[in-house]
Design an enzyme around this catalytic site. Sequence first.
Site, mmCIF file in Angstrom:
data_model
loop_
_atom_site.group_PDB
_atom_site.id
_atom_site.type_symbol
_atom_site.label_atom_id
_atom_site.label_comp_id
_atom_site.label_asym_id
_atom_site.label_seq_id
_atom_site.Cartn_x
_atom_site.Cartn_y
_atom_site.Cartn_z
ATOM 1 N N ARG A 162 58.930 111.608 29.508
ATOM 2 C CA ARG A 162 58.929 111.702 28.051
ATOM 3 C C ARG A 162 58.870 113.175 27.644
ATOM 4 O O ARG A 162 58.478 114.040 28.437
ATOM 5 C CB ARG A 162 57.731 110.953 27.467
ATOM 6 N N LYS A 187 51.324 108.018 28.936
ATOM 7 C CA LYS A 187 50.696 107.258 27.860
ATOM 8 C C LYS A 187 49.436 106.573 28.367
ATOM 9 O O LYS A 187 49.392 106.077 29.487
ATOM 10 C CB LYS A 187 51.668 106.205 27.328
ATOM 11 N N HIS A 259 64.742 111.819 25.133
ATOM 12 C CA HIS A 259 64.629 110.366 25.241
ATOM 13 C C HIS A 259 65.939 109.757 25.738
ATOM 14 O O HIS A 259 65.923 108.791 26.507
ATOM 15 C CB HIS A 259 64.246 109.767 23.889
ATOM 16 N N ARG A 262 66.072 110.204 29.337
ATOM 17 C CA ARG A 262 65.181 109.204 29.945
ATOM 18 C C ARG A 262 65.927 107.873 30.093
ATOM 19 O O ARG A 262 65.842 107.220 31.136
ATOM 20 C CB ARG A 262 63.942 109.065 29.062
ATOM 21 N N HIS A 285 56.053 102.609 32.030
ATOM 22 C CA HIS A 285 55.945 101.519 31.065
ATOM 23 C C HIS A 285 54.754 100.636 31.407
ATOM 24 O O HIS A 285 54.477 100.380 32.585
ATOM 25 C CB HIS A 285 57.215 100.660 31.079
ATOM 26 N N TYR A 294 67.278 97.952 29.050
ATOM 27 C CA TYR A 294 68.293 98.519 29.930
ATOM 28 C C TYR A 294 69.172 97.425 30.525
ATOM 29 O O TYR A 294 70.369 97.611 30.713
ATOM 30 C CB TYR A 294 67.629 99.340 31.034
#
Length: 332
Positions: A162, A187, A259, A262, A285, A294
């Site tokens: 990110r 995250k 992004h 990514r 994730h 995806y």
Amino acid sequence: MTKHASLAPLLESFFLQRLMQQRQASPHTISSYRDTFRQLLKFAERRLRKPPSRLNFEEIDAPLIVAFLDDLENRQGISVRSRNLRLTAIHSFFRYAAFEIPEHSAQIQRVLAIPSKRFTRTLVNFLTRPEVDALLAAPDRSTWSGRRDHAFLLVAVQTGLRLSEITGLKRDDLFFGTGAHLRVIGKGRKERCTPFAKSTTAVLRNWLKEPQRGDQGILFPSARGERLSVHGVQYMLNKHRQIASAMSPSLEGKRVTVHRLRHTMAMDLLQAGVDRAVIALWLGHESVETTQIYLEATLAMKEAALAKTSPYSGKSSRFRPDDNLLAFLNSL
């Protein structure tokens, strides 16, 4: 009768105690929440004609918050996704307030009942291999900034980090030798390790030999040795996209962001047959279901390819209902 509660001390304790101490939120989360409440307080000041420091908690009610969100979307033109992120920050604060000032529970519940706005989820956008090759070739590697930009782009497209993760990388986060990888705090303050390809390892080894700028040990610093800003990164990407479009004209109409790089990495993994669970771990994730976007993009590519082929002839044997009600239901 419920007594007035000052907003200022409650909001300060939310940031200092809940976010920073208890949750140990990332700098990215804190800055995102900070921006949300700066915008909300300025909106409330205009609406209520009171400076933020004099606002009471009960004045930040559900109607004002809905009006604020509508103003962001309709007047300032932010996306529905960004609107929902602002609401997430507000909900987090009001959940904290529920423990601190339970006497305001009715107001708090009304705010927490404000739903996120639904929106059409578009397929992910990513770059093709020729576009990536052109982008990587764009920086002028005879200059310090060109060598930095080349290494930055290579790490971005090969690791799928990110924006906040890649700009926050330190030189000490790199590990070479057998199993070369980088370590990143993503995250939720979760640490993960991402491996390098041999070509990336060679580029990064050479980059670390460059004289260090600044004293913070930042892997990809600005010319002044500071952490690259969001605008600084986007300026870099825009500059190299423009140069790369001469080699790959399809880049001309595309917006290149960290992004999107990514997404490009994720699509490369998926098309190489990598399991979705591994892709989720790679990208940091929380849920495997997040990688479904995806898979949907891959299916869309296959459908587009199928549409260009010559279909085999054959009679359709699809059932045709003769009942008006069934016909109506089938038309929905």
